[in-house]
Write an enzyme that holds these catalytic residues in place. Structure first.
Site, mmCIF file in Angstrom:
data_model
loop_
_atom_site.group_PDB
_atom_site.id
_atom_site.type_symbol
_atom_site.label_atom_id
_atom_site.label_comp_id
_atom_site.label_asym_id
_atom_site.label_seq_id
_atom_site.Cartn_x
_atom_site.Cartn_y
_atom_site.Cartn_z
ATOM 1 N N LEU A 640 4.914 8.148 17.063
ATOM 2 C CA LEU A 640 3.523 8.545 17.297
ATOM 3 C C LEU A 640 2.909 7.798 18.469
ATOM 4 O O LEU A 640 2.045 8.307 19.159
ATOM 5 C CB LEU A 640 2.700 8.313 16.029
ATOM 6 C CG LEU A 640 3.219 9.089 14.803
ATOM 7 C CD1 LEU A 640 2.438 8.712 13.555
ATOM 8 C CD2 LEU A 640 3.145 10.601 15.051
ATOM 9 N N VAL A 713 9.066 3.277 10.780
ATOM 10 C CA VAL A 713 9.983 2.616 11.702
ATOM 11 C C VAL A 713 9.883 1.085 11.613
ATOM 12 O O VAL A 713 10.791 0.372 11.996
ATOM 13 C CB VAL A 713 9.725 3.119 13.150
ATOM 14 C CG1 VAL A 713 8.403 2.576 13.689
ATOM 15 C CG2 VAL A 713 10.873 2.784 14.075
ATOM 16 N N GLU A 715 10.036 -1.073 9.277
ATOM 17 C CA GLU A 715 10.979 -1.820 8.444
ATOM 18 C C GLU A 715 12.419 -1.553 8.849
ATOM 19 O O GLU A 715 13.291 -2.403 8.667
ATOM 20 C CB GLU A 715 10.741 -1.492 6.972
ATOM 21 C CG GLU A 715 9.348 -1.926 6.546
ATOM 22 C CD GLU A 715 9.124 -1.878 5.053
ATOM 23 O OE1 GLU A 715 8.251 -2.618 4.579
ATOM 24 O OE2 GLU A 715 9.793 -1.114 4.346
#
Lengths: 755, 316
Positions: A640, A713, A715
């Protein structure tokens, strides 16, 4: 909005704002010190007194008496709250131990009192005047000692045990075998901002300005703990100085600020001193993991078994270290098992990528060891065993093993479950080329650069994507700007920015025209931040609210909402264009909606994938280990905001280096506490430890995840890093360390002579 | 932190006089260690004498060709002094290996010598510690002691001295100059300045009550090649597991001192006779009688191997 069919083309796909690497919109507030954190709300609460939390000096037993006389008489002291005068308190649903202990003590530094005074120094001094008499009991503090009596316990990702086929006979029959045990230590989140809360009562209504990742959970927990209706509790947490899971839950700072404020008759603020962050709150539990892998001679995995032991207070949960082993690699016959030992250490709970973070530390060393036994390149070994369906529920021919049959019957539909997207192989191919993997010399200990032994290592990255309901309210203001309100939190991740980008894209306005307001329980309930679920779910909730607002705008302006396009501050259809602001000329328009999910995640396994590459050097004399460069390649759905996402990944890589090389809460097994409870002795990486990081996002959109086509994303970035480091250390030295952290004392005796 | 009174001293003698007059007084300079310890009530001075205004912040050349370093010279200033960098490089290197930039800007020469151990049991007032509370026992002896002493420890205490600077000063045979309440001055060889724990680990230095450090003097330069190798888990901002300070002459003779292994900077002059025979021989003598624990036994190998690397580098 119900999301129950794969996403098709929608306004987000324009990617005019979403997907752009814009600076974080809350950045200037943070760099100028004007983002106010929970302990700094002088603006909202000008007259707060200071609370100081006193922790138990014993790990297990009872308080016989607390003499508060001296503390009460001390300068500036306004109130002292202990279990004796706190009134009836419940235990929160998400807490394992009570947040205010006494007379029973469940762990070291469990809070036993809060002392409230005019100044912080007075409160701390008086806190140190409490005279507490304890009855000490012997507790269990040693995970290894607790292994034999550990019990099966379920994990977030499923049941404690799984079995497909007949692991035992398949492993026994495998021509190449590995059977090794790995350990990971207890770890602290070590976020910069300690837990902190400012509490104020207005009659029976309570407001807590706090530092918390999950606002709606928090409201419920405060209400339950204090025996009051949820409606009377408001939590406000617009800025969080790091959480990593430590702030998923309400902790003693919030409850004791509320109790202190009630006792003192004025607002009270409390922050936990670092020692209490470590022994009073949660931590990532230590694990002992046994991994067995059997392959054919040409490297096909035929059997894989992963057992994990961890400990927690009675009533707690295990670490889910076996999770990824159910999904990551192919193999017909397989088993996992999770066992929980009852320990009297501080309670364990989630820390960044709970389960996969520890599981990958073990599994990915095992894969490296197996590749070496096979004489295969570790990347080619992983690629050979790639799977496009979840292997743990894949259909299998009937087995004659009664236990396996029973297990299979217990499983839900026995058919292939594909991954929604799975680019693990592409991550390795891309990374290998960028990193220069072809220059690796497989035989360890061969590369020398002056005083340094040089090695490179690799590991897979894997972390599941979780879907959860998330709501938001979007308002078109009379001046044509857009305001978004949701109780979503920004824990340093960039939530403000990606939520603003989502609303800007949907409403066709520039990002500067969007105001984002977060972290207030008076706003619609979001996913919150945790489990790398925040980005995709919270923006999808904003998307849903924006769809509704677009319909209201279209109706107001006389457009058919299906045809109306929102861009450049205008609404257009055919040859007609009207300024967006016109829709609000009679007053602002507000829409609220939530994203709710169907069963796409039951039909398709949603996971994120990556590959970590690491080069380390090891001092040939001292065995000191230093990372030289790192590369992560990630495939995690639509990104994003590549800038904030990159920050998440390189931060996670840094945390992975900490796990690999230095982080360990040391247990004193006699007394039952984490000895190194400050940041001088619990070492996390500093700049000098992280010289060069590189990362790549593969192009990916995942229509199964949400209308945003995004996944988590933050982790993924930590999963596998520590193993890549450990594998690089092995490549540099030929010394295989299976007990984290990989420190010089575990290498030095095996290094070649100096000189 | 306990309430305390505070004064600014105007002269070293006045500071020393105040300190001996007021029971429970302490000097404060950089405060980088003392203030932390006061917050935890490990140190509970009733009176603080701020010595920052005493003007003891100069580095001067002595008649003997050495340097006199004022007690208040900040670690950063000492490490970057041209004369120190040229003639006493081991000291400069030791200083910059310690702490971080902000702390080195604040920490003083005298304060660095007087910093207290970083043993976690010393820091946790719930735990026994003979250094903090004489007679309460030692938490580390049977507890977590990976970073603790391997030599010179006692049944009462196995803490180590955390300073890097002091290790280099021990190597250089520095002298600690002091003034007492009666105005008497003395010069204490650094070898005698820090004590081994014995039965009284709470007594860490040879300083008498109220005695104030005014300067540290370095004798004339030794020449030779200077080394300070600090071995640690983290690349920066970490205390030494082991540090090796050495000056090696062209003929292979020289000196060596160790940090991170004992309650004081560790040097055995007799061991230095073995330098031409190599690291193994030196280490055997340096660490003769060492009694490492299971957790810190690795330090013996670290000392020998690090010294080996230093001697190899000196040889070129």
């Amino acid at each position: 909005m119900k999301f129950d069919a794969p996403a098709t083309t929608n306004p987000i796909d324009q990617l005019k704002v979403v997907g752009q690497p814009v600076d974080r919109i809350d950045g200037p507030l943070k760099t100028t010190g004007t983002a106010r954190y929970a302990y700094e709300r002088h603006d909202a609460v000008p007259n707060a007194a200071y609370g100081y939390v006193v922790g138990s000096a014993i790990a297990k037993g009872r308080i016989k008496s607390i003499d508060v006389a001296a503390a009460k008489a001390a300068l500036g002291v306004l109130a002292i709250v202990t279990a004796e005068n706190a009134g009836k308190l419940e235990k929160g649903r998400l807490n394992t131990a009570k947040l205010l202990g006494g007379p029973e003590i469940q762990h070291y530094h469990q809070a036993i009192a809060v002392v409230v005074a005019e100044t912080f120094e007075q409160a701390r001094d008086a806190g140190q005047m409490l005279r507490v008499d304890y009855d000490r009991e012997q507790g269990s503090f040693d995970l290894r000692g607790g292994m034999d009596t550990a019990k099966p316990a379920g994990i977030t990702a499923g049941p404690p045990d799984t079995a497909v086929g007949n692991f035992g006979s398949a492993f026994a029959a495998a021509p190449v075998q590995l059977d090794e045990t790995y350990t990971t230590p207890d770890e602290s989140h070590a976020m910069m901002e300690p837990h902190a809360s400012t509490a104020a009562w207005d009659g029976d209504k309570l407001t807590i300005w706090t530092s918390n990742q999950m606002i709606a959970w928090g409201v419920g927990e405060v209400a339950k703990t204090l025996n009051m209706p949820k409606e009377n509790v408001r939590l406000i947490s617009p800025f969080v100085g790091g959480g990593f899971g430590a702030k998923l839950f309400v902790r003693s700072d919030a409850i004791l600020a509320a109790l202190g404020a009630r006792a003192a008759g004025r607002p009270v603020k409390v922050t936990l001193q670092r020692a209490l962050v470590i022994n009073n709150t949660t931590h990532r539990p230590a694990t002992i993991q046994r991994i067995r892998i059997g392959t054919t001679r040409d490297g096909k995995i035929t059997a894989v078994g992963h057992e994990s032991w961890s400990g927690d207070l009675t009533g707690g949960k295990p670490d889910g270290a076996v999770s990824q082993t159910r999904m990551l690699y192919a193999g017909a016959d397989r088993m996992t098992a999770t066992r929980l030992a009852a320990l009297d250490l501080p309670e364990s709970n989630a820390m960044r990528a709970p389960g996969e973070a520890t599981g990958m530390m073990a599994l990915e060393i095992a894969m490296d060891e197996m590749a070496e036994r096979l004489g295969m390149d570790p990347i080619e070994f992983r690629i050979l065993n790639d799977t496009q369906v979840v292997p743990d529920v894949a259909s299998k021919p009937p087995s004659q093993d009664p236990q396996a049959i029973n297990n299979r019957e217990a499983q839900s539909p026995s058919k292939d479950k594909p991954f929604s997207q799975r680019q693990l192989v592409q991550c390795f191919r891309t990374g290998a080329e960028r990193f220069g993997w072809d220059k690796r010399i497989a035989q360890p200990g061969q590369v020398r650069d002056g005083r340094w032994l040089v090695g490179i290592g690799v590991a897979s990255a894997f972390r599941n994507n979780q879907l959860t309901k998330s709501a938001a309210r979007v308002r078109l203001e009379t001046d044509g700007t857009v305001t978004v309100e949701t109780d979503m939190t920004d824990i340093g991740t960039g939530s403000y920015t990606i939520i603003g980008q989502t609303a800007a894209e949907m409403m066709g306005v520039p990002l500067q025209k969007v105001a984002v307001r977060l972290g207030d329980s008076s706003f619609p309930i979001s996913s919150g931040s945790g489990g790398q679920w925040g980005g995709n779910n919270s923006t999808a909730g904003v998307y849903a609210a924006c769809v509704k607002l677009r319909e209201m705008v279209a109706q107001k302006l006389g457009f058919n909402s299906a045809e109306a396009a929102f861009s450049d501050g205008e609404v257009r259809a055919g040859n007609r264009a009207v300024p967006l602001a016109d829709a609000a000329r009679d007053g602002s328009l507000s829409a609220e909606d939530a994203i709710e999910y169907g069963d796409l995640d039951k039909k398709f396994q949603q996971s994120t994938f990556g590959a970590h590459f690491v080069e380390v050097v090891v001092d040939a004399a001292t065995a000191e280990i230093r990372v030289r460069r790192m590369l992560a390649v990630c495939a995690a759905g639509r990104i994003l905001n590549p800038k904030t996402a990159r920050s998440q990944v390189i931060g996670a890589m840094t945390m992975g280096v900490g796990a690999a090389l230095m982080e360990e809460l040391v247990v004193d097994k006699r007394v039952g506490f984490f000895v190194n409870h400050d940041l001088a002795s619990y070492e996390v990486p500093v700049h000098a430890d992280i010289p060069h990081q590189d990362m790549i996002f593969l192009d990916e959109t995942d229509p199964m995840s949400s209308p945003m086509k995004a996944k988590g994303v933050a982790e993924l970035g930590i999963c596998g890093v520590a193993a890549a480091v450990a594998n690089a250390v092995y490549n540099a030295t030929g010394v295989r360390v299976r007990d984290y952290p990989v420190t010089l004392d575990k290498l030095i005796a095996k290094l070649p002579a100096v000189g | 932190m306990k309430p305390f009174t505070y004064e600014r001293a105007n002269s070293p003698a006045q500071a020393a006089a105040s300190a001996s007059r007021v029971d429970g007084a302490k000097f404060v300079a950089g405060g980088t260690n003392l203030l932390d310890l006061m917050k935890l009530q490990i140190e509970t001075p009733k009176h603080l004498i701020d010595v920052n205004g005493l003007g003891l912040d100069k580095i001067e050349e002595t008649a003997e060709g050495g340097l006199r370093i004022g007690a208040l010279v900040r670690n950063t200033d000492l490490a970057s002094d041209k004369r120190v960098r040229k003639d006493f490089a081991v000291l400069s290197r030791a200083l910059v290996a310690g702490a971080n930039g902000q702390l080195r800007n604040q920490a003083t020469t005298a304060g660095n010598l007087l910093q207290r151990t970083r043993c976690p049991y010393f820091y946790d007032t719930n735990q026994p510690c003979n250094k903090r509370q004489p007679g309460s026992g030692c938490g580390a002896l049977q507890g977590f002691n990976r970073s603790h002493a391997i030599v010179g420890a006692s049944d009462a205490c196995i803490a180590v001295h955390p300073s890097d600077m002091a290790v280099a000063m021990r190597l250089l045979d520095a002298k600690v100059e002091t003034v007492r309440a009666d105005g008497a001055v003395r010069s204490i060889p650094i070898a005698d300045f820090h004590r081994l724990p014995g039965d009284t680990p709470q007594v860490e230095t040879a300083l008498g009550a109220g005695e104030l450090i005014t300067s540290v003097t370095l004798p004339k330069p030794l020449g030779g090649a200077h080394f300070y190798r600090k071995v640690r888990d983290r690349a920066s901002f970490a205390f030494a597991l082991v540090s090796v300070a050495a000056v090696v002459q062209r003929d292979g003779s020289g000196r060596v001192a160790l940090g991170g292994v004992a309650h004081k900077p560790w040097r055995v002059e007799a061991a230095e006779q073995k330098m031409p025979q190599g690291a193994k021989a030196v280490t055997a003598e340096l660490l003769a009688g060492a009694k490492p624990t299971e957790q810190n036994a690795f330090k013996v190998a670290v000392v020998e191997r690090t010294l080996g690397a230093v001697l190899a580098e000196a040889k070129g």
